[in-house]
Every structure is written in C-alpha cells, then in structure tokens.
Design a protein around this motif. Structure first.
Motif, PDB file in Angstrom:
ATOM      1  N   CYS A 212      -4.361  -5.575  -8.230  1.00  0.00           N
ATOM      2  CA  CYS A 212      -3.015  -5.378  -7.700  1.00  0.00           C
ATOM      3  C   CYS A 212      -2.895  -4.075  -6.923  1.00  0.00           C
ATOM      4  O   CYS A 212      -3.781  -3.217  -6.948  1.00  0.00           O
ATOM      5  CB  CYS A 212      -1.978  -5.407  -8.828  1.00  0.00           C
ATOM      6  SG  CYS A 212      -2.323  -4.277 -10.198  1.00  0.00           S
ATOM      7  N   CYS A 213      -1.791  -3.967  -6.217  1.00  0.00           N
ATOM      8  CA  CYS A 213      -1.393  -2.759  -5.503  1.00  0.00           C
ATOM      9  C   CYS A 213       0.037  -2.443  -5.928  1.00  0.00           C
ATOM     10  O   CYS A 213       0.672  -3.236  -6.625  1.00  0.00           O
ATOM     11  CB  CYS A 213      -1.424  -2.979  -3.990  1.00  0.00           C
ATOM     12  SG  CYS A 213      -3.000  -3.518  -3.307  1.00  0.00           S
TER      13      CYS A 213
ATOM     14  N   VAL B  77       2.382  -5.341  -6.947  1.00  0.00           N
ATOM     15  CA  VAL B  77       2.197  -6.607  -6.250  1.00  0.00           C
ATOM     16  C   VAL B  77       0.757  -7.069  -6.469  1.00  0.00           C
ATOM     17  O   VAL B  77      -0.180  -6.343  -6.137  1.00  0.00           O
ATOM     18  CB  VAL B  77       2.443  -6.468  -4.729  1.00  0.00           C
ATOM     19  CG1 VAL B  77       2.370  -7.839  -4.052  1.00  0.00           C
ATOM     20  CG2 VAL B  77       3.770  -5.794  -4.447  1.00  0.00           C
TER      21      VAL B  77
ATOM     22  N   ILE C 241      -0.056  -9.995  -1.726  1.00  0.00           N
ATOM     23  CA  ILE C 241       0.316  -8.849  -0.895  1.00  0.00           C
ATOM     24  C   ILE C 241       0.705  -9.267   0.524  1.00  0.00           C
ATOM     25  O   ILE C 241       1.618  -8.696   1.129  1.00  0.00           O
ATOM     26  CB  ILE C 241      -0.821  -7.797  -0.876  1.00  0.00           C
ATOM     27  CG1 ILE C 241      -0.278  -6.437  -0.417  1.00  0.00           C
ATOM     28  CG2 ILE C 241      -1.974  -8.220   0.004  1.00  0.00           C
ATOM     29  CD1 ILE C 241       0.456  -5.689  -1.452  1.00  0.00           C
TER      30      ILE C 241
ATOM     31  N   ASP D  67       4.173 -10.697   0.362  1.00  0.00           N
ATOM     32  CA  ASP D  67       5.106  -9.648  -0.018  1.00  0.00           C
ATOM     33  C   ASP D  67       5.403  -8.741   1.172  1.00  0.00           C
ATOM     34  O   ASP D  67       6.556  -8.347   1.391  1.00  0.00           O
ATOM     35  CB  ASP D  67       4.532  -8.826  -1.179  1.00  0.00           C
ATOM     36  CG  ASP D  67       5.530  -7.823  -1.725  1.00  0.00           C
ATOM     37  OD1 ASP D  67       6.410  -8.237  -2.504  1.00  0.00           O
ATOM     38  OD2 ASP D  67       5.435  -6.633  -1.369  1.00  0.00           O
TER      39      ASP D  67
ATOM     40  N   TYR E  81       0.731   2.006   0.098  1.00  0.00           N
ATOM     41  CA  TYR E  81       0.347   1.228  -1.076  1.00  0.00           C
ATOM     42  C   TYR E  81      -0.657   2.000  -1.921  1.00  0.00           C
ATOM     43  O   TYR E  81      -1.633   2.566  -1.402  1.00  0.00           O
ATOM     44  CB  TYR E  81      -0.256  -0.114  -0.651  1.00  0.00           C
ATOM     45  CG  TYR E  81       0.771  -1.072  -0.098  1.00  0.00           C
ATOM     46  CD1 TYR E  81       1.434  -1.968  -0.937  1.00  0.00           C
ATOM     47  CD2 TYR E  81       1.082  -1.064   1.253  1.00  0.00           C
ATOM     48  CE1 TYR E  81       2.390  -2.845  -0.429  1.00  0.00           C
ATOM     49  CE2 TYR E  81       2.045  -1.939   1.772  1.00  0.00           C
ATOM     50  CZ  TYR E  81       2.694  -2.823   0.921  1.00  0.00           C
ATOM     51  OH  TYR E  81       3.643  -3.682   1.424  1.00  0.00           O
TER      52      TYR E  81
ATOM     53  N   THR F 260      -3.535   1.800  -4.758  1.00  0.00           N
ATOM     54  CA  THR F 260      -4.490   0.818  -5.263  1.00  0.00           C
ATOM     55  C   THR F 260      -5.762   1.528  -5.679  1.00  0.00           C
ATOM     56  O   THR F 260      -5.872   2.761  -5.583  1.00  0.00           O
ATOM     57  CB  THR F 260      -4.757  -0.273  -4.198  1.00  0.00           C
ATOM     58  OG1 THR F 260      -5.409  -1.374  -4.814  1.00  0.00           O
ATOM     59  CG2 THR F 260      -5.577   0.257  -3.044  1.00  0.00           C
TER      60      THR F 260
END
Length: 949
Positions: free
Chosen positions: A425-426, A436, A441, A444, A606, A608
């Motif tokens: 996820c991120c 997300v 992603i 989104d 983002y 991650t």
C-alpha cells in the motif's frame, strides 16, 4: 548526570542490589512492592511507575502520585494528573537551535534580574543531532538552480574533486572505509560528488547556526552535539544513543526520554518509553522539571498471524496507521503484544513506532524482548552492558515474552490485526493516514482528480485531466501529465533505519537494471540514509551500483526530502508543471506528506516503502496498475512487470544476515565524537553568555523576556479581540510555521532582503528558527493555508476593521499598532503534524492571545500553554458554524483570578451572542505556567526564588 536527589526518598526500602559479571548495581525493585496491581500494569506504565518511585521526594513527586500510577486500572479514565521525569532529552537542529537560543536568552534574563546566569543549564542529559539542515541541492551529480533553491553561491565550484584518497576495501572484512574526501563512501562515484557538494552547501548556508551550536556545546553543561553528516536523529538514537537501561554511578533505571520532534516515538520500537514534546516543554525537562501529564489509557494492539513474503514493514505500518486513526487513539498509549510481534524485527517495530504521530497516539510501545537484545548486539553495544540490561529488566519484570499470554497485562481496550491480511500500500495524496492499496492507487488518483479540493481531491475539470505539458531536459523532449512522478526519494527515519526495506530497494534496483529498466533523467531521485551504516551494508551487499544507475545516489545523511528539504526541481520541469497546472507527484519513503511540505510544485505526495519508491520512479507515474501494466520493456521488447523483479522477504533476510554486522555500527559511530574537518574547523567564541551578533540573520536574541519582572503578574482576560484567522479542520504546524523555502514575495523575504541577502541566500524557515524576526514573518506563511475569510488558499487575511486584504504578518502588526488583541478560530485537530515550538512562538509574536478550536493536537496545545497563549475548546457538538460565527466579530472573555484546569468560561460576542468554551489547561502545572506568562518565565522565577532560600 542524574537528577539531584537527597537520599532515596520514601521508597528507600525498595533499593536493592544486583550483582552482574562481578559488579554490584543498585536499583529500585518494583517487584518488592508486593502489590498485585503491579503485574497487571501495561509495561509502558511500569516505566512511569519506576520513575515516580525513584524520583519521589514528597515535594516535586508525591507518594500519592506513585499510588495513582499503581492504581492505573481504576484511574486511567479519570484524567488523573501525574508527573514524569524522563531520563534524557533528544533534540534535532531545527527545534534544537531555538531551544539553545532560549537558554542563551534565559541566561541574559537571569543576569538582568540579579540571578546567576550559569544556573541556567540542562540538568537532564540532552543530545542534539544536527540532521535537518542538509538539502537535496545536488542529485545525480547535477546542480539545478530554481528562483529560490534555498541558498548557496552561484560561484560554487561544482567540478569533480580529487577523490584519490577514497577507495574500497575488501568486502565484509575491509573495515574501515578509508576516506579523506567523502565520508562513508568507497570510491568517487557521482553519488559521492552529490553528497560532498550538498554537505559543502549545508555548511556554507548554516555556518552561523553551527557556530552557535558549538558555543552551546561548550557553554552549557550536560549538552552533547552530534555534528552534521552523522545521520537522522531518530536513527542515531536507535542505533547509538539509546541506553535501554541507564547506568549512572552504578544505579540502574530504565531509559526514557522526550524529544523536540514528534517522531521521537521511533525509539519505542526498542522498548524505550519516549515521545515528542514542544521545544518549550523540552526546555523545562532539561532544567530538571517533570512533565505533568494525564495518566493515559493504554490500548493493547494484538498482532497475530504471519507476514506475507511480499509485504514490507512499510505496508504493515500504513495499515496500522489507518486502523488506529479509525479507532481513535489521540492522547493514549498504544502497546503492542501478541505472538505476531515476534514476526517483526526491531527495525520493523521502530518503523511502526515512528509513525505514532500519524495515528495520533502519545507512544506506540513494544516492550523489550529477546529480539531487542539481539538488535543491541548487532548494533555494537558492549556485552557487559547487555548483561546488566537483561538482568535488570528481568528482575523488575520489564522484559517480555510475546508468546506467553500469561504475561499479557490489563489494557484499556484491545484490538487485533492479522498480519497475513496486510497488502502492499501507499498513503496519500495529502495525509499519511489516507492509506490506499497499491492495486487501487490508479483508480484512487483518478478519483482525486475529480473530487472537490480537499484531502482527497484536486478538482481538475474533466476536459483538463488528459492535458500534457512538454519540456526539454538535456537534448530530449519529455511530457508531463497529471500523476507524473517528478520526485522519488528514499528518505526519512521511518524507513532508512530498516535494513530489510533498504536492502529490498537495492535488490529490486539490481533486478531492474539487469532487466534493462531505467528511470527518466528529469525525475529527481535521491537516497538519504539515516546513518553511515546504511552505506556500508548497501555497498558490501553489492547493490549500490544498481541504485546509482537508477539515480538513487547518496545525497546526504539527514532528514531531507521528508522535512521539505527536497531542493529545487530542474527549471524546465518546474516550468512545465506551472505552465500546464499539472498535478505532479512526489513519492517518498517518509512519514509526512502534508500539502506543500515536500515541494511547492508536487501537489500529490505518496508515502510508501523504499522498493516501491524505486518502482514508481521507474514507472514515472503514480497512476499505474502494477498487476496488469508493465514497468517497462527489456532489451528484447518483452514487458517487465513489478512481480518479475520484486525481492521476497526471505531473499532480503538472507542478505541482511550476511551484510549487516556490528563492526559497521562500531566504525560509523566511533567517528561521531571526533566530528569532521568542517565541524572541527568552526571557530567559536568562548564565554558563558552568548555575544549576540546584530548582523546575524540566523541567530537573534528573542523578545520573550522583555519587561519581565520577578513578581507574578495578574491573570488578564480578553477584551474586544479581533479574529486574525478563521481556519478549518486539520490545520497543521506546517500551515502555522512552515519549514520549507522562503517565497521571494513574502514578508520574511523582504526582511532578509533589507538585511542585504539575495534570494539564493534566504535558506529555509526551518534553518532560520533562531531568528524571531524571520519566524514571526513566516508564521502562517504556507501557500496552502485555507483561511475562511478568503476564497483561495494563501498567507493572507482580512483586517476586519477596515475590510482590507493583506498579508497575515502585516495585519497582525496593524492590530498591534491599533492596540487590539487578536485570537484565532479553528476546527478539529488544530496543530497536527510535526512538533514545532515556533508554531506557538510565532502566533505569540503576532500578538495572538488565544485560540478557540474544536480539538487540538496534544503537543501543539502544550506548546500554546508554554507560551502563555490560552487554548480554548468549543463544547461538544459546537463550532464556529453551529454558533453562527463569521470571524468578523469581536470577542470578550473574562478569566477569574482563581481559574481552574478545564474550567468553562463565557465568551461574549459583539453581536449580542454568548457561548461557553472550556479552557484547555489540563493540569495545575499547565495553569501555573500560564500564570507566569509561559514555562520559561516560570523557570527563571523558580530558580531565582530557590537562590534566595
């Protein structure tokens, strides 16, 4: 240096002797309380109890306080106030410089009031790690200037240095790396050049600050400075500074701390209780005061199951962050337990603890277990220390076996996570808890383009969502679209402390290069490790050349992109983003992605894992579905998918076992106390009082103590105050006191220009926290600040009496000249984000006397109190909208002389309306600080009073 204490207080009968390795130690035996409540206490609360018992003198800490902690199960939900004396304080330079400035100013104030200036010293041990000053000015060995890159001379020689003294030693057995040119590097790679040039620029633009800190190190007792280039404060803390158990004059007691950075909680992963506080509160602890806190509820977070081999610790932490945000843990302790904890390395646990501010808890604590001892051994701690650490912790029942449920304590609440359910996820595009899944992603991001402007929206018209912006970079034309990645940074304490994810990024880079994949040259890629140890194991494992080939050269050792020190984008890239109004993307392995923080031109950011940072850099865009879309094509034209090059957890752990060895930690950290050539060459004027340089634009004597008397002033109410700002929810400390670059058209820029500086010399707000004139002008200077008075974001407001729109600083100055008080109206979570004392000092400088908000971030509320600003809170289900407030009214609030913590008071509005608010002084101690006009004035008066006894 331990806290001074006469005798051993009322609990002297608990003082026992331990013999370890033929040496005798003293300690307070909590087991000898013979109290059945002790073994039910959460392990984190046991540390609070030990501190109270050891420091109990029936003056600062009472026997009643000890009883209140012992009776935690009954008291935890009753807002019972307790004191806590941490064992030490840790500072980083952005927040540490103003703390040392305040110490210097307090010494001056003490002298002016007839006291002894040398009585102002840290009593509690303090370490300051300089890690926030370095910027990514150079990456991939390229220097690109933008209109305001934050300093540096245009005449700087960017040519290659003679790196003949740098050479690689034999793999694994070749320690130390021999270098006189670039620290921790084995050969003159482009990355080494980038590192050296960034460090040169760091010293060039921060010389005044560094000289001042060297003065503080020699003038102030019990303050240790860790020089620039050593690493990120939290990683240095984890790998080197953490004691786990203190040994002072053969007295053993738990390591605990507070720090002037919200991510101080990273140390919780090693079983050390600690959290972030404002610089103001940290200064009080340094002066020997206890922290006054409400006995916390402790949420037990049970981990079960096993981790999927394709999952990283970053995926786990982002999952936990969103989960705990949903549960609601603000103001609580979170303590992890259950058999799933044994699945996690200490670095994994530290990653989870690091993100504690993002899920809102005070701490995210992992009690010490066998893996903790393994980590201490791996990081080069002495065997003799490990022996007394283990013996002491087991004797005091502070050592955990996560597979033994009989050791599970009582918790306020228990929630669970099955680790097998975690997916890659991120988090983003604007908040760290907006998780997300990687599989979602692309959709989104498309939704974010459509959504109205907000935490998950950019409101891009449908007919503009496919627009492209072309530009030249080098000799080639490229195109940006919404979602194009322009910054990809492996950065931040969150992940660079974790060999698993760092080696994972290296192995993915190796497989990517071998598959023929590349990163577009205009993407600003960088690798800023948390310590030199990372360089060792990346190099020794053989992945460094592959990271270099993809542009992830080492650019410096410090908190860089994550704090906003991302440096400039290439001018052609910046121009394309601005001309095309592109929603450009930054991808980083950090812990913060608030709007406007990473770079003014990356509207979407983002968080991650390091491997995914590399993957998104290769992809060049965020709106990609890795399941069905290839990262690129190999030399034969065949598609290469992420799954083809993704290293498994088992692959990574095999490499980690072979290449992360104690000798690396010993070698790197043996250099810290020696400093480096640049640091050691700084000339410092000696003396116990600082000689303020009126020409300095970095260090300035603050006005906090002007007009101060030794007498306690009366409590003053608020009369006909205007609203300086009318704000909504989630206003962060980045909005209140930005740390990034200084805009050329801002009040701060005009001030610096009046002092003869050019835009290239402005540096950042974070670097200039030692100058109140800059910081006052930078207060609320964030370009993304949403003020309800205005229709679009920006650092502006309305001067209510005249109706004129003007910059916030200018409006505040006008109110002052008109003798008007000002307040701020705000929504929920006011002051969330990084702990910054200037987010409280700045409003004080602007004349703000109070804030009325729906709720506060814990540290920021404490900082407001520490500066003498009143934090009022609307009653339940009330806010400015429900009360019909526009912000154009004036407000009068009467405060009684016998004001009590949490007291409700009336607010009278000039439109005839009256409503009630709660005063958020949560403890008697906070109320005492307010009565004195702030914590610093209280300390000065207290020390003077003690000298008269």
């Amino acid at each position: 240096m331990a806290f001074e204490q006469k005798g051993h207080g009322p609990y002297e009968s608990l003082l026992k002797t331990l013999t370890v390795g033929g040496e005798e130690f003293k300690y307070f035996s909590l087991s000898d309380l013979k109290d059945p409540r002790y073994e039910k206490l959460p392990f984190s609360v046991r540390v609070l109890l030990e501190s109270a018992i050891r420091n109990c003198d029936n003056f600062h800490i009472l026997e009643k306080d000890v009883e209140n902690i012992l009776n935690w199960e009954e008291n935890q939900s009753k807002s019972v106030e307790i004191p806590f004396k941490p064992s030490r304080v840790i500072l980083q330079d952005f927040t540490g410089v103003p703390a040392v400035v305040d110490f210097a100013a307090m010494r001056d104030a003490m002298k002016e009031l007839g006291g002894d200036p040398e009585s102002i010293n840290p009593i509690c041990p303090a370490d300051l790690v300089i890690d926030h000053s370095i910027q990514v000015d150079v990456s991939r060995s390229l220097m690109t200037y933008s209109p305001n890159p934050g300093g540096g001379s245009q005449k700087l020689d960017l040519g290659s240095k003679d790196s003949s003294a740098c050479r690689i030693s034999a793999p694994k057995s070749g320690l130390p790396i021999v270098d006189t040119v670039c620290p921790f590097h084995g050969h003159p790679t482009p990355g080494a050049d980038a590192l050296e040039k960034n460090q040169e620029l760091e010293y060039e633009r921060n010389k005044e600050r560094f000289v001042f800190l060297k003065w503080g190190a020699q003038a102030l007792k019990n303050l240790r400075i860790v020089p620039p280039g050593s690493g990120i404060v939290h990683q240095v803390n984890l790998e080197y500074l953490a004691r786990v158990v203190f040994n002072v004059d053969s007295m053993l007691y738990p390591d605990s701390l507070v720090g002037t950075d919200s991510h101080t909680t990273m140390i919780n992963g090693l079983g050390v209780v600690g959290w972030g506080v404002g610089g103001i509160e940290a200064e009080a602890v340094m002066l020997g005061q206890s922290i006054s806190m409400v006995l916390p509820e402790v949420l037990g977070y049970k981990l079960n199951g096993t981790v999927n081999p394709m999952i990283t610790s970053t995926d786990i932490v982002l999952t936990i962050t969103k989960h705990l945000r949903t549960v609601g843990v603000v103001g609580k302790f979170v303590e992890f337990f259950g058999p799933g904890v044994t699945e996690l390395s200490i670095a994994d646990r530290a990653t989870i603890s690091n993100m504690c501010p993002e899920y809102g808890a005070t701490i995210g604590f992992f009690p010490i277990d066998e893996k903790s001892l393994v980590y201490l051994r791996q990081t080069g701690r002495e065997e003799s220390k490990l022996q007394y650490i283990e013996t002491y912790l087991k004797a005091n029942k502070l050592f955990r076996d996560f597979n033994n449920p009989e050791e599970d304590p009582v918790f306020s609440q228990v929630i669970e996570l099955d680790l097998s359910t975690v997916v890659p996820c991120c988090s983003g595009p604007k908040r760290p808890h907006d998780r997300v899944p990687v599989t979602d992603i692309k959709k989104d991001f498309a939704d974010c383009l459509n959504n109205k402007i907000g935490f998950k929206g950019f409101a891009v018209p449908v007919d503009e969502q496919t627009k492209m912006a072309s530009f030249m970079f080098g000799d080639q034309e490229y195109t940006l679209t919404h979602g194009s990645v322009v910054i990809a940074a492996i950065t931040s304490c969150t992940n660079t402390s974790n060999p698993t994810v760092m080696l994972g990024a290296g192995l993915l880079a190796k497989k990517a290069v071998e598959a023929g994949l590349k990163v577009k040259p205009y993407i600003k890629t960088s690798l800023s490790p948390g310590s030199g140890v990372v360089t060792y194991y990346l190099r020794e494992s053989g992945v460094t050349p592959y990271l270099d080939k993809l542009g992830f050269d080492i650019v410096g050792y410090g908190c860089m992109t994550c704090i906003g020190n991302s440096g400039p984008l290439p001018e052609s890239v910046a121009g394309a983003i601005e001309k095309g109004d592109i929603v450009a993307v930054g991808v980083l392995s950090g812990n913060r992605n608030f709007e406007g923080r990473i770079h003014p031109l990356t509207r979407a950011n983002y968080l991650t894992s390091p491997p995914l940072v590399v993957a998104y850099a290769i992809a060049g865009q965020i709106n990609i579905d890795f399941e069905i879309e290839p990262l690129g094509f190999n030399k034969d034209g065949n598609p290469v998918y992420l799954r083809d090059i993704w290293p498994t957890r088992e692959e990574i752990q095999i490499v980690e076992k072979d290449f992360v060895i104690p000798a690396m930690f010993n070698e790197v950290y043996s250099k810290i106390q020696k400093g480096n050539t640049s640091w050691n060459s700084l000339e410092v004027t000696e003396g116990n009082l600082y000689t303020w340089d009126p020409k300095s634009t970095y260090i300035k004597k603050p006005p906090f103590f002007e007009g101060m008397t030794s007498d306690l002033p009366r409590i003053e109410g608020i009369t006909d105050a205007y609203v300086l700002l009318n704000l909504g929810d989630s206003v962060t400390t980045d909005h209140i006191s930005p740390a990034g670059s200084i805009a050329r058209n801002s009040p701060a820029a005009r001030y610096l220009a009046s002092r003869g500086l050019t835009p290239r010399e402005f540096n950042s707000y974070g670097a200039r926290r030692g100058n109140d004139a800059v910081m006052a002008r930078g207060t609320f200077a964030n370009i993304r600040l949403v003020n309800k008075f205005l229709s679009k974001p920006g650092p502006y407001t309305i001067h209510v009496p005249s109706g004129e729109q003007m910059e916030i600083f200018d409006a505040a100055e006008r109110y002052k000249s008109e003798k008007h008080q000002v307040i701020i109206l705000a929504g929920k979570e006011y002051g969330s984000g990084s702990s910054r004392d200037w987010a409280a000092k700045g409003p004080w400088m602007l004349g703000v006397v109070a804030v009325i908000a729906e709720s506060y971030e814990r540290i920021h509320r404490s900082n407001l109190v520490g500066m003498g600003i009143i934090p009022f809170q609307y009653l339940d289900d009330q806010n400015a909208k429900s009360l019909g407030l526009t912000g154009r009214e004036t407000f009068t609030i009467h405060l009684p002389q016998n004001l009590q913590p949490g007291q409700t008071v009336d607010v009278k509005v000039n439109n005839g309306r009256t409503f009630q608010v709660m005063t958020r002084f949560d403890t008697e101690v906070e109320l005492m600080y307010f009565r004195h006009g702030g914590i610093q004035k209280y300390m000065i008066r207290s020390i003077i009073a003690q000298s008269y006894k």
